[in-house]
Enzyme design. Structure first.
Site, mmCIF file in Angstrom:
data_model
loop_
_atom_site.group_PDB
_atom_site.id
_atom_site.type_symbol
_atom_site.label_atom_id
_atom_site.label_comp_id
_atom_site.label_asym_id
_atom_site.label_seq_id
_atom_site.Cartn_x
_atom_site.Cartn_y
_atom_site.Cartn_z
ATOM 1 N N ASP A 84 1.048 -7.484 -4.686
ATOM 2 C CA ASP A 84 0.542 -6.544 -3.683
ATOM 3 C C ASP A 84 0.872 -7.042 -2.273
ATOM 4 O O ASP A 84 0.044 -6.996 -1.372
ATOM 5 C CB ASP A 84 -0.974 -6.369 -3.846
ATOM 6 N N LYS A 119 6.588 -4.862 0.057
ATOM 7 C CA LYS A 119 7.203 -4.154 -1.066
ATOM 8 C C LYS A 119 8.644 -4.588 -1.327
ATOM 9 O O LYS A 119 9.092 -4.587 -2.475
ATOM 10 C CB LYS A 119 7.144 -2.637 -0.848
ATOM 11 N N ASP A 133 0.914 -3.026 -7.259
ATOM 12 C CA ASP A 133 0.216 -1.968 -6.533
ATOM 13 C C ASP A 133 1.199 -1.182 -5.661
ATOM 14 O O ASP A 133 2.302 -1.620 -5.367
ATOM 15 C CB ASP A 133 -0.879 -2.589 -5.657
ATOM 16 N N ASN A 134 0.763 0.016 -5.258
ATOM 17 C CA ASN A 134 1.497 0.851 -4.286
ATOM 18 C C ASN A 134 2.904 1.230 -4.737
ATOM 19 O O ASN A 134 3.841 1.260 -3.946
ATOM 20 C CB ASN A 134 1.589 0.148 -2.929
ATOM 21 N N GLU A 158 -5.185 3.737 -1.203
ATOM 22 C CA GLU A 158 -6.487 3.188 -0.857
ATOM 23 C C GLU A 158 -7.265 4.023 0.170
ATOM 24 O O GLU A 158 -6.792 4.296 1.262
ATOM 25 C CB GLU A 158 -6.360 1.743 -0.350
#
Length: 200
Positions: free
Chosen positions: A122, A125, A150-151, A186
């Site tokens: 996380d 990226k 994540d993401n 989020e």
């Protein structure tokens, strides 16, 4: 939690309560399957310590030895994460390391860490795929290891997702079972999700 409540009012750059439930479930499964053997967890991107606390708060109920290594490149954020972990009383389970994965490998070797049973990615990226490949090359993810990223929709990491879903065999014959978990960015209603990958 207090951080989640604050996040809905002011926004915060952490996994949040909704995606956090999927993180909780993944951690619980690893612990349930651990059979009291020693377990090592890795987090890439500590930020302010929210996910480190979220991951490690399940550790006290585990019968074996379990530890989380949370790697954060920003020294100021690393110090905040340490304080958050200490405030939660989980410092015996969590080591917050200021650095990046490539500079932290020697620390793992010196401390006889030869694999991670669960890794949570996380951080920036653009480093998802390079760091995943580094975990491969160093054999720090092995059969049965779980990696959660994540993401993967917002802001997205398409090269990473394509790689783990393509089941590459060029690194020591490793293959992957990868699943997308739909959720929301989020503390918003914007589409996002997690990628859960198992080495098989």
């Amino acid at each position: 939690s207090t951080q989640s409540t604050w996040g809905w009012k002011n926004w915060a750059m952490n996994i949040g309560d909704r995606k956090g439930q999927h993180l909780d479930a993944a951690v619980a499964e690893v612990l349930n399957n651990g059979s009291s053997r020693d377990l090592n967890f890795l987090e890439l991107g500590a930020f302010c310590g929210y996910s480190a606390v979220r991951i490690s708060r399940q550790f006290p109920n585990y019968k074996g030895k379990v530890q989380l290594f949370s790697v954060e490149r920003d020294p100021f954020l690393a110090s905040i994460a340490r304080k958050m972990v200490e405030h939660s009383g989980l410092q015996s389970y969590v080591s917050v390391i200021n650095g990046v994965l490539s500079t932290t490998i020697p620390y793992f070797r010196e401390n006889s860490i030869d694999r991670f049973d669960f890794s949570f990615i996380d951080h920036w990226k653009q480093f998802y795929l390079p760091d995943f490949k580094l975990l491969e090359q160093e054999s720090l993810i092995q059969k049965g290891s779980i990696v959660m990223a994540d993401n993967v929709i917002k802001p997205g990491c398409p090269e990473y997702v394509a790689y783990v879903r393509s089941q590459p065999e060029k690194y020591r014959g490793k293959r992957y079972k990868s699943t997308f978990i739909h959720s929301f960015f989020e503390y918003t209603e914007e589409e996002d999700g997690l990628e859960l990958t198992e080495v098989i």
